[in-house]
Design a protein around this motif. Structure first.
Motif, PDB file in Angstrom:
ATOM      1  N   ARG A 104       0.931 -11.114   8.647  1.00  0.00           N
ATOM      2  CA  ARG A 104       0.497 -10.735   7.412  1.00  0.00           C
ATOM      3  C   ARG A 104       0.837  -9.741   6.865  1.00  0.00           C
ATOM      4  NH1 ARG A 104       0.807 -14.778   3.903  1.00  0.00           N
ATOM      5  NH2 ARG A 104      -0.195 -13.485   2.467  1.00  0.00           N
ATOM      6  N   PHE A 105       1.314  -9.109   5.919  1.00  0.00           N
ATOM      7  CA  PHE A 105       1.051  -7.722   5.845  1.00  0.00           C
ATOM      8  C   PHE A 105       0.840  -7.149   4.484  1.00  0.00           C
ATOM      9  CE2 PHE A 105       4.467  -8.367   8.800  1.00  0.00           C
ATOM     10  CZ  PHE A 105       4.163  -7.116  10.195  1.00  0.00           C
ATOM     11  N   GLY A 106       0.512  -6.657   4.155  1.00  0.00           N
ATOM     12  CA  GLY A 106       0.320  -5.525   3.146  1.00  0.00           C
ATOM     13  C   GLY A 106       0.646  -4.662   2.765  1.00  0.00           C
ATOM     14  N   ALA A 107       0.270  -3.513   1.226  1.00  0.00           N
ATOM     15  CA  ALA A 107       1.069  -2.600   1.176  1.00  0.00           C
ATOM     16  C   ALA A 107       0.133  -1.646   0.502  1.00  0.00           C
ATOM     17  CB  ALA A 107       2.228  -2.161   0.586  1.00  0.00           C
ATOM     18  N   ILE A 108      -1.477  -2.178   0.141  1.00  0.00           N
ATOM     19  CA  ILE A 108      -1.745  -1.409  -0.552  1.00  0.00           C
ATOM     20  C   ILE A 108      -3.191   0.018  -0.301  1.00  0.00           C
ATOM     21  CG2 ILE A 108      -3.453  -2.749  -0.207  1.00  0.00           C
ATOM     22  CD1 ILE A 108      -2.666  -1.076  -3.246  1.00  0.00           C
ATOM     23  N   ALA A 109      -2.997  -0.942   1.675  1.00  0.00           N
ATOM     24  CA  ALA A 109      -3.907   0.729   2.088  1.00  0.00           C
ATOM     25  C   ALA A 109      -2.708   1.538   1.743  1.00  0.00           C
ATOM     26  CB  ALA A 109      -4.019   0.137   3.258  1.00  0.00           C
ATOM     27  N   PRO A 110      -1.915   1.399   2.293  1.00  0.00           N
ATOM     28  CA  PRO A 110      -1.114   2.729   2.700  1.00  0.00           C
ATOM     29  C   PRO A 110      -0.954   3.901   1.239  1.00  0.00           C
ATOM     30  CG  PRO A 110      -0.400   0.966   4.066  1.00  0.00           C
ATOM     31  CD  PRO A 110      -1.313   0.636   3.165  1.00  0.00           C
ATOM     32  N   ILE A 111      -0.660   2.572  -0.240  1.00  0.00           N
ATOM     33  CA  ILE A 111      -0.404   2.878  -1.137  1.00  0.00           C
ATOM     34  C   ILE A 111      -1.102   3.876  -1.757  1.00  0.00           C
ATOM     35  CG2 ILE A 111       0.189   2.476  -3.508  1.00  0.00           C
ATOM     36  CD1 ILE A 111       1.208   0.531  -2.683  1.00  0.00           C
ATOM     37  N   TYR A 112      -2.372   3.418  -1.116  1.00  0.00           N
ATOM     38  CA  TYR A 112      -3.393   4.320  -1.413  1.00  0.00           C
ATOM     39  C   TYR A 112      -3.823   5.082  -1.077  1.00  0.00           C
ATOM     40  CZ  TYR A 112      -8.818   4.890  -1.229  1.00  0.00           C
ATOM     41  OH  TYR A 112     -10.540   5.690  -1.410  1.00  0.00           O
ATOM     42  N   GLY A 113      -3.595   5.871   0.150  1.00  0.00           N
ATOM     43  CA  GLY A 113      -3.785   7.014   1.144  1.00  0.00           C
ATOM     44  C   GLY A 113      -3.207   7.780   0.822  1.00  0.00           C
ATOM     45  N   THR A 114      -1.722   7.152  -0.026  1.00  0.00           N
ATOM     46  CA  THR A 114      -0.596   8.387  -0.330  1.00  0.00           C
ATOM     47  C   THR A 114      -1.323   9.123  -1.500  1.00  0.00           C
ATOM     48  OG1 THR A 114       1.744   6.630   0.981  1.00  0.00           O
ATOM     49  CG2 THR A 114       2.071   8.087  -0.523  1.00  0.00           C
ATOM     50  N   ILE A 115      -1.876   8.447  -1.982  1.00  0.00           N
ATOM     51  CA  ILE A 115      -1.728   8.740  -3.514  1.00  0.00           C
ATOM     52  C   ILE A 115      -2.869   9.709  -3.534  1.00  0.00           C
ATOM     53  CG2 ILE A 115      -2.455   8.427  -6.256  1.00  0.00           C
ATOM     54  CD1 ILE A 115      -0.534   5.391  -5.790  1.00  0.00           C
ATOM     55  N   VAL A 116      -3.924   9.062  -2.560  1.00  0.00           N
ATOM     56  CA  VAL A 116      -5.104   9.571  -2.946  1.00  0.00           C
ATOM     57  C   VAL A 116      -4.768  10.898  -1.578  1.00  0.00           C
ATOM     58  CG1 VAL A 116      -7.189   9.500  -1.483  1.00  0.00           C
ATOM     59  CG2 VAL A 116      -6.978   7.854  -2.792  1.00  0.00           C
ATOM     60  N   THR A 117      -4.020  10.665  -0.797  1.00  0.00           N
ATOM     61  CA  THR A 117      -3.947  12.403  -0.560  1.00  0.00           C
ATOM     62  C   THR A 117      -3.101  13.266  -1.046  1.00  0.00           C
ATOM     63  OG1 THR A 117      -1.720  11.102   0.747  1.00  0.00           O
ATOM     64  CG2 THR A 117      -4.321  11.078   2.206  1.00  0.00           C
ATOM     65  N   SER A 118      -2.067  12.966  -1.914  1.00  0.00           N
ATOM     66  CA  SER A 118      -1.733  13.415  -2.255  1.00  0.00           C
ATOM     67  C   SER A 118      -2.148  13.996  -3.428  1.00  0.00           C
ATOM     68  CB  SER A 118       0.131  12.694  -2.922  1.00  0.00           C
ATOM     69  OG  SER A 118       0.728  12.226  -2.198  1.00  0.00           O
ATOM     70  N   PHE A 119      -3.366  13.413  -4.235  1.00  0.00           N
ATOM     71  CA  PHE A 119      -3.700  13.290  -5.215  1.00  0.00           C
ATOM     72  C   PHE A 119      -4.783  14.833  -4.532  1.00  0.00           C
ATOM     73  CE2 PHE A 119      -7.697  13.497  -7.569  1.00  0.00           C
ATOM     74  CZ  PHE A 119      -7.580  13.530  -8.979  1.00  0.00           C
ATOM     75  N   ILE A 120      -5.497  15.557  -3.888  1.00  0.00           N
ATOM     76  CA  ILE A 120      -6.526  16.107  -2.948  1.00  0.00           C
ATOM     77  C   ILE A 120      -5.162  17.105  -2.399  1.00  0.00           C
ATOM     78  CG2 ILE A 120      -7.592  16.741  -0.805  1.00  0.00           C
ATOM     79  CD1 ILE A 120      -8.548  13.475  -0.551  1.00  0.00           C
ATOM     80  N   ALA A 121      -4.433  17.604  -2.754  1.00  0.00           N
ATOM     81  CA  ALA A 121      -3.679  18.111  -1.845  1.00  0.00           C
ATOM     82  C   ALA A 121      -3.164  18.876  -2.552  1.00  0.00           C
ATOM     83  CB  ALA A 121      -2.056  17.653  -1.576  1.00  0.00           C
ATOM     84  N   MET A 122      -3.037  18.360  -4.216  1.00  0.00           N
ATOM     85  CA  MET A 122      -2.283  19.083  -5.790  1.00  0.00           C
ATOM     86  C   MET A 122      -4.023  19.452  -6.051  1.00  0.00           C
ATOM     87  SD  MET A 122       1.332  18.975  -4.947  1.00  0.00           S
ATOM     88  CE  MET A 122       1.544  19.910  -6.764  1.00  0.00           C
ATOM     89  N   LEU A 123      -4.534  18.609  -6.106  1.00  0.00           N
ATOM     90  CA  LEU A 123      -5.959  19.222  -7.188  1.00  0.00           C
ATOM     91  C   LEU A 123      -6.368  20.740  -5.889  1.00  0.00           C
ATOM     92  CD1 LEU A 123      -8.218  18.706  -9.337  1.00  0.00           C
ATOM     93  CD2 LEU A 123      -9.105  17.529  -7.092  1.00  0.00           C
ATOM     94  N   ILE A 124      -6.274  21.149  -5.295  1.00  0.00           N
ATOM     95  CA  ILE A 124      -5.974  22.736  -4.136  1.00  0.00           C
ATOM     96  C   ILE A 124      -5.096  23.423  -4.234  1.00  0.00           C
ATOM     97  CG2 ILE A 124      -7.102  23.211  -2.354  1.00  0.00           C
ATOM     98  CD1 ILE A 124      -8.808  20.585  -1.189  1.00  0.00           C
ATOM     99  N   ALA A 125      -4.546  22.972  -4.273  1.00  0.00           N
ATOM    100  CA  ALA A 125      -3.370  23.537  -3.682  1.00  0.00           C
ATOM    101  C   ALA A 125      -2.616  25.129  -5.216  1.00  0.00           C
ATOM    102  CB  ALA A 125      -1.896  23.565  -3.435  1.00  0.00           C
ATOM    103  N   VAL A 126      -2.605  23.960  -6.551  1.00  0.00           N
ATOM    104  CA  VAL A 126      -2.130  23.805  -7.886  1.00  0.00           C
ATOM    105  C   VAL A 126      -2.668  24.824  -8.441  1.00  0.00           C
ATOM    106  CG1 VAL A 126      -2.060  22.783 -10.127  1.00  0.00           C
ATOM    107  CG2 VAL A 126      -1.535  22.017  -8.205  1.00  0.00           C
ATOM    108  N   PRO A 127      -4.563  25.235  -8.066  1.00  0.00           N
ATOM    109  CA  PRO A 127      -4.955  25.997  -9.201  1.00  0.00           C
ATOM    110  C   PRO A 127      -4.638  27.545  -7.921  1.00  0.00           C
ATOM    111  CG  PRO A 127      -6.412  24.669  -8.270  1.00  0.00           C
ATOM    112  CD  PRO A 127      -4.602  23.952  -8.389  1.00  0.00           C
TER     113      PRO A 127
END
Length: 330
Positions: A82-105
């Motif tokens: 039984r496989f679901g992708a929502i947890a990896p999708i969530y982790g990918t989006i959240v970690t990228s958002f944190i990275a850009m929130l810090i790295a851009v400014p």
């Protein structure tokens, strides 16, 4: 005189075939070069199409078995298949958002400092340091994050955040739980450090491309450095800056090894940023070699297809935004 005229006319007639041969050879070389460049451009489309076809073909068994539930289910159990992708999708989006929130400014501020405020003798050492950061392999970031950065966060930063935001309604949920050291926030911070050199380097280059006359005119009108940056430099270079940000975002979305070391690799969604999680690339890297059965392998390939679609959508939106900005500037 007649002999001289005859000799000159003979020389001219002999030069005509020679000139024609040279022109034919140049045309042939130009045609060969044009066809080679066309083939190179078409090869990119063929490779991209092959990747898409391979991903879709490999992901079809999982998509046919689970349907749209694959995108919204959290369970990831190889034993029961039984496989679901929502947890990896969530982790990918959240970690990228944190990275850009810090790295851009931070990246933009470093670029502004290098182009507007930094002394000339200091610009080259800082520029070399930024380029060295961009050249460090991702596995080195992962090892450093696991053995140095994560223990530092566990002992000093995460307990302070838990105590500081413990009574704040929303932030208490984001920074709840025991300080593991590893987790989604740690992965986001590592990604921020990794994408920072790309954003800084591209922003510095486009800031240097601003005509000095524009900045000198603004200074002559009495503008401060901040006003010159805000009203002259950033509007003039916004297309290049957005391109650099999108390049950093693409790196953050697809990063594998560094994230795998520090995110905890837990297939669950937690409201706390301190809790372990996973990303699409980390899940594929951890489990692809151990995948047994067609459905397990197909689920991992489906994750790769989802990551491809996320990256494509992000880049397409960025391209659309760049075109709109170019139209407004034009």
């Amino acid at each position: 005189m007649v002999d001289v005229a005859l000799q000159s006319s003979a020389a001219l007639t002999s030069d005509v075939p020679s000139r024609a041969r040279v022109l034919d050879r140049l045309r042939m070389g130009d045609a060969v070069f044009r066809n080679i460049t066309r083939l190179a451009a078409l090869a990119v489309l063929v490779i991209l199409g092959g990747v898409i076809v391979a991903l879709i073909s490999g992901a079809m068994p999982a998509l046919q078995t689970f349907g749209l539930n694959f995108l919204v289910e959290e369970r990831w159990n190889p034993v029961t298949e039984r496989f679901g992708a929502i947890a990896p999708i969530y982790g990918t989006i959240v970690t990228s958002f944190i990275a850009m929130l810090i790295a851009v400014p931070v990246g933009l501020m470093i670029a502004v400092f290098l182009t507007e405020l930094c002394p000339m003798w200091l610009r080259r050492p800082i520029g070399i340091a930024i380029e060295l950061l961009a050249g460090i392999p991702s596995i080195i970031y992962g090892i450093w994050g696991l053995f140095v950065f994560a223990p530092f966060l566990q002992q000093h930063v995460q307990p302070a955040l838990i105590g500081l935001f413990g009574n704040v309604p929303v932030l208490s949920t984001l920074f709840a739980g025991p300080p593991y050291g590893i987790g989604v926030m740690t992965a986001g911070l590592i990604l921020a450090i990794m994408v920072l050199p790309f954003i800084t380097s591209i922003s510095r280059d486009v800031f240097d491309a601003v005509p000095p006359m524009l900045k000198e005119s603004a200074y002559g009108l009495g503008c401060t450095t901040w006003e010159v940056v805000r009203y002259v430099v950033l509007p003039y270079t916004r297309v290049g800056v957005i391109g650099g940000v999108m390049l950093g975002l693409g790196r953050a979305l697809g990063e594998t090894m560094a994230v795998t070391f520090v995110i905890g690799n837990a297939h669950k969604i937690s409201s706390s940023l301190l809790a372990p999680g996973t990303t699409i690339s980390a899940t594929i890297a951890n489990e692809f070699t151990e995948a047994v059965g067609d459905l397990y392998t197909s689920s991992l390939i489906a994750l790769g297809l989802i990551l491809f679609l996320i990256t494509f959508i992000v880049l397409a939106c960025a391209r659309y935004l760049l075109l709109r900005l170019e139209q407004r500037i034009g």
